[in-house]
Design a protein around this motif. Structure first.
Motif, PDB file in Angstrom:
ATOM      1  N   ALA A 143      -2.444 -24.778  17.830  1.00 32.86           N
ATOM      2  CA  ALA A 143      -2.244 -23.771  16.789  1.00 32.86           C
ATOM      3  C   ALA A 143      -3.300 -24.021  15.725  1.00 32.86           C
ATOM      4  CB  ALA A 143      -0.849 -23.868  16.182  1.00 32.86           C
ATOM      5  N   ALA A 144      -3.881 -22.947  15.228  1.00 35.40           N
ATOM      6  CA  ALA A 144      -4.817 -23.064  14.114  1.00 35.40           C
ATOM      7  C   ALA A 144      -4.005 -23.169  12.829  1.00 35.40           C
ATOM      8  CB  ALA A 144      -5.733 -21.844  14.079  1.00 35.40           C
ATOM      9  N   LEU A 145      -4.378 -24.093  11.958  1.00 34.94           N
ATOM     10  CA  LEU A 145      -3.663 -24.294  10.703  1.00 34.94           C
ATOM     11  C   LEU A 145      -4.543 -23.854   9.535  1.00 34.94           C
ATOM     12  CD1 LEU A 145      -1.215 -25.443   9.110  1.00 34.94           C
ATOM     13  CD2 LEU A 145      -2.398 -27.665   9.142  1.00 34.94           C
ATOM     14  N   PHE A 146      -3.968 -22.995   8.693  1.00 34.07           N
ATOM     15  CA  PHE A 146      -4.637 -22.485   7.502  1.00 34.07           C
ATOM     16  C   PHE A 146      -3.802 -22.838   6.285  1.00 34.07           C
ATOM     17  CE2 PHE A 146      -6.051 -19.914  10.998  1.00 34.07           C
ATOM     18  CZ  PHE A 146      -7.400 -19.714  10.749  1.00 34.07           C
ATOM     19  N   ALA A 147      -4.434 -22.831   5.118  1.00 37.10           N
ATOM     20  CA  ALA A 147      -3.710 -23.091   3.877  1.00 37.10           C
ATOM     21  C   ALA A 147      -4.314 -22.253   2.760  1.00 37.10           C
ATOM     22  CB  ALA A 147      -3.771 -24.573   3.521  1.00 37.10           C
ATOM     23  N   GLY A 148      -3.512 -22.051   1.730  1.00 35.66           N
ATOM     24  CA  GLY A 148      -3.976 -21.298   0.576  1.00 35.66           C
ATOM     25  C   GLY A 148      -3.011 -21.482  -0.574  1.00 35.66           C
ATOM     26  N   ARG A 149      -3.298 -20.773  -1.647  1.00 35.20           N
ATOM     27  CA  ARG A 149      -2.458 -20.818  -2.848  1.00 35.20           C
ATOM     28  C   ARG A 149      -2.085 -19.403  -3.250  1.00 35.20           C
ATOM     29  NH1 ARG A 149      -1.387 -24.944  -4.362  1.00 35.20           N
ATOM     30  NH2 ARG A 149      -1.039 -25.553  -6.458  1.00 35.20           N
ATOM     31  N   THR A 150      -0.972 -19.314  -3.964  1.00 36.21           N
ATOM     32  CA  THR A 150      -0.596 -18.051  -4.578  1.00 36.21           C
ATOM     33  C   THR A 150      -0.039 -18.334  -5.969  1.00 36.21           C
ATOM     34  OG1 THR A 150       0.609 -15.971  -4.325  1.00 36.21           O
ATOM     35  CG2 THR A 150       1.764 -17.958  -3.608  1.00 36.21           C
ATOM     36  N   THR A 151      -0.368 -17.464  -6.902  1.00 36.07           N
ATOM     37  CA  THR A 151       0.193 -17.581  -8.244  1.00 36.07           C
ATOM     38  C   THR A 151       1.252 -16.513  -8.471  1.00 36.07           C
ATOM     39  OG1 THR A 151      -1.655 -16.267  -9.049  1.00 36.07           O
ATOM     40  CG2 THR A 151      -1.835 -18.640  -9.302  1.00 36.07           C
ATOM     41  N   ASP A 152       1.286 -15.529  -7.584  1.00 34.94           N
ATOM     42  CA  ASP A 152       2.198 -14.400  -7.718  1.00 34.94           C
ATOM     43  C   ASP A 152       3.221 -14.419  -6.588  1.00 34.94           C
ATOM     44  OD1 ASP A 152       3.341 -11.964  -8.440  1.00 34.94           O
ATOM     45  OD2 ASP A 152       1.839 -10.788  -7.352  1.00 34.94           O
ATOM     46  N   ILE A 153       4.438 -14.876  -6.870  1.00 37.54           N
ATOM     47  CA  ILE A 153       5.485 -14.890  -5.853  1.00 37.54           C
ATOM     48  C   ILE A 153       6.070 -13.481  -5.740  1.00 37.54           C
ATOM     49  CG2 ILE A 153       7.737 -15.793  -5.206  1.00 37.54           C
ATOM     50  CD1 ILE A 153       6.958 -18.403  -6.535  1.00 37.54           C
ATOM     51  N   ARG A 154       5.992 -12.942  -4.550  1.00 40.11           N
ATOM     52  CA  ARG A 154       6.475 -11.581  -4.307  1.00 40.11           C
ATOM     53  C   ARG A 154       7.927 -11.597  -3.839  1.00 40.11           C
ATOM     54  NH1 ARG A 154       1.241 -12.120  -3.668  1.00 40.11           N
ATOM     55  NH2 ARG A 154      -0.168 -10.405  -4.103  1.00 40.11           N
ATOM     56  N   LYS A 155       8.611 -10.508  -4.089  1.00 41.60           N
ATOM     57  CA  LYS A 155      10.017 -10.365  -3.673  1.00 41.60           C
ATOM     58  C   LYS A 155      10.083 -10.416  -2.148  1.00 41.60           C
ATOM     59  CE  LYS A 155      13.787  -6.992  -3.983  1.00 41.60           C
ATOM     60  NZ  LYS A 155      14.926  -7.800  -4.023  1.00 41.60           N
ATOM     61  N   PHE A 156      11.032 -11.181  -1.640  1.00 43.59           N
ATOM     62  CA  PHE A 156      11.233 -11.321  -0.202  1.00 43.59           C
ATOM     63  C   PHE A 156      12.390 -10.453   0.256  1.00 43.59           C
ATOM     64  CE2 PHE A 156      13.769 -13.385   3.144  1.00 43.59           C
ATOM     65  CZ  PHE A 156      12.887 -13.275   4.194  1.00 43.59           C
ATOM     66  N   GLN A 157      12.212  -9.787   1.379  1.00 42.75           N
ATOM     67  CA  GLN A 157      13.274  -9.003   2.011  1.00 42.75           C
ATOM     68  C   GLN A 157      13.530  -9.612   3.392  1.00 42.75           C
ATOM     69  OE1 GLN A 157      14.964  -6.259   0.722  1.00 42.75           O
ATOM     70  NE2 GLN A 157      16.241  -6.415   2.529  1.00 42.75           N
ATOM     71  N   ALA A 158      14.749 -10.099   3.625  1.00 39.28           N
ATOM     72  CA  ALA A 158      15.091 -10.667   4.934  1.00 39.28           C
ATOM     73  C   ALA A 158      14.778  -9.649   6.021  1.00 39.28           C
ATOM     74  CB  ALA A 158      16.562 -11.052   4.966  1.00 39.28           C
ATOM     75  N   ASN A 159      14.392 -10.147   7.187  1.00 43.54           N
ATOM     76  CA  ASN A 159      14.056  -9.260   8.298  1.00 43.54           C
ATOM     77  C   ASN A 159      14.666  -9.788   9.589  1.00 43.54           C
ATOM     78  OD1 ASN A 159      12.087 -11.181   9.454  1.00 43.54           O
ATOM     79  ND2 ASN A 159      10.857 -10.663   7.650  1.00 43.54           N
ATOM     80  N   GLU A 160      14.339  -9.161  10.686  1.00 41.07           N
ATOM     81  CA  GLU A 160      14.926  -9.505  11.977  1.00 41.07           C
ATOM     82  C   GLU A 160      14.663 -10.964  12.360  1.00 41.07           C
ATOM     83  OE1 GLU A 160      13.781  -8.144  16.360  1.00 41.07           O
ATOM     84  OE2 GLU A 160      14.534  -6.488  15.133  1.00 41.07           O
ATOM     85  N   GLU A 161      13.504 -11.486  11.978  1.00 41.52           N
ATOM     86  CA  GLU A 161      13.123 -12.838  12.372  1.00 41.52           C
ATOM     87  C   GLU A 161      13.425 -13.891  11.303  1.00 41.52           C
ATOM     88  OE1 GLU A 161       9.093 -15.237  13.784  1.00 41.52           O
ATOM     89  OE2 GLU A 161       8.936 -13.155  13.162  1.00 41.52           O
TER      90      GLU A 161
END
Length: 162
Positions: free
Chosen positions: A111-129
């Motif tokens: 598996a390729a592994l990537f990383a990053g940062r976020t300063t803006d946490i977005r609203k999460f909506q539960a989904n099928e998975e």
């Protein structure tokens, strides 16, 4: 190839093993086993995003299958958004290739592994998975099962000072 006889870096409760991690060139993936997946460690302050997978019943890094015609980077970006509604502040940073031996058939893959940062946490909506998301500091106890392989990889990305 991720060698089945090598002492693993981490093993989960299903017998899946992380057997190697190679920092390498994004454009030069290993060729001795398939590379069907991409994973993302996205950080907010000192916390990494974990998603609760409904099927595996555990906390893990966002990620999944690389679709036909898609690069691992494109898959990582797509899976992050689909599974968590989160987006990085800028382009994801390629970290390396994680080699796995997967149970029960001892199948080797990367598996390729990537990383990053976020300063803006977005609203999460539960989904099928994905049932829930959580920002984890790698030390606190999270209710439920944290995938050992994913926590090992998250810890590895924390060393990059993103």
């Amino acid at each position: 190839m991720p060698h089945p006889g090598v002492s693993p870096l981490a093993v989960d409760d299903r017998g899946n093993a992380l057997v190697s991690f190679t920092r390498g060139a994004e454009g030069a993936p290993p060729r001795d086993a398939p590379l069907p997946a991409a994973l993302v460690a996205i950080w907010h302050a000192d916390r990494v995003l974990m998603v609760f997978d409904r099927f595996r019943q555990g906390w893990e890094l966002p990620g999944g299958r690389v679709e036909k015609g898609e690069s691992p980077r494109q898959a990582a970006t797509r899976e992050l958004l689909e599974e968590s509604s989160q987006e990085p502040d800028g382009p994801l940073r390629f970290i390396g290739y994680a080699g796995f031996v997967l149970a029960p058939d001892r199948r080797a893959e990367y598996a390729a592994l990537f990383a990053g940062r976020t300063t803006d946490i977005r609203k999460f909506q539960a989904n099928e998975e994905i049932e829930a998301i959580r920002w984890w500091n790698l030390r606190e106890i999270i209710p439920g099962r944290v995938q050992r392989l994913d926590s090992y990889l998250a810890q590895l990305t924390s060393e990059f000072g993103l």
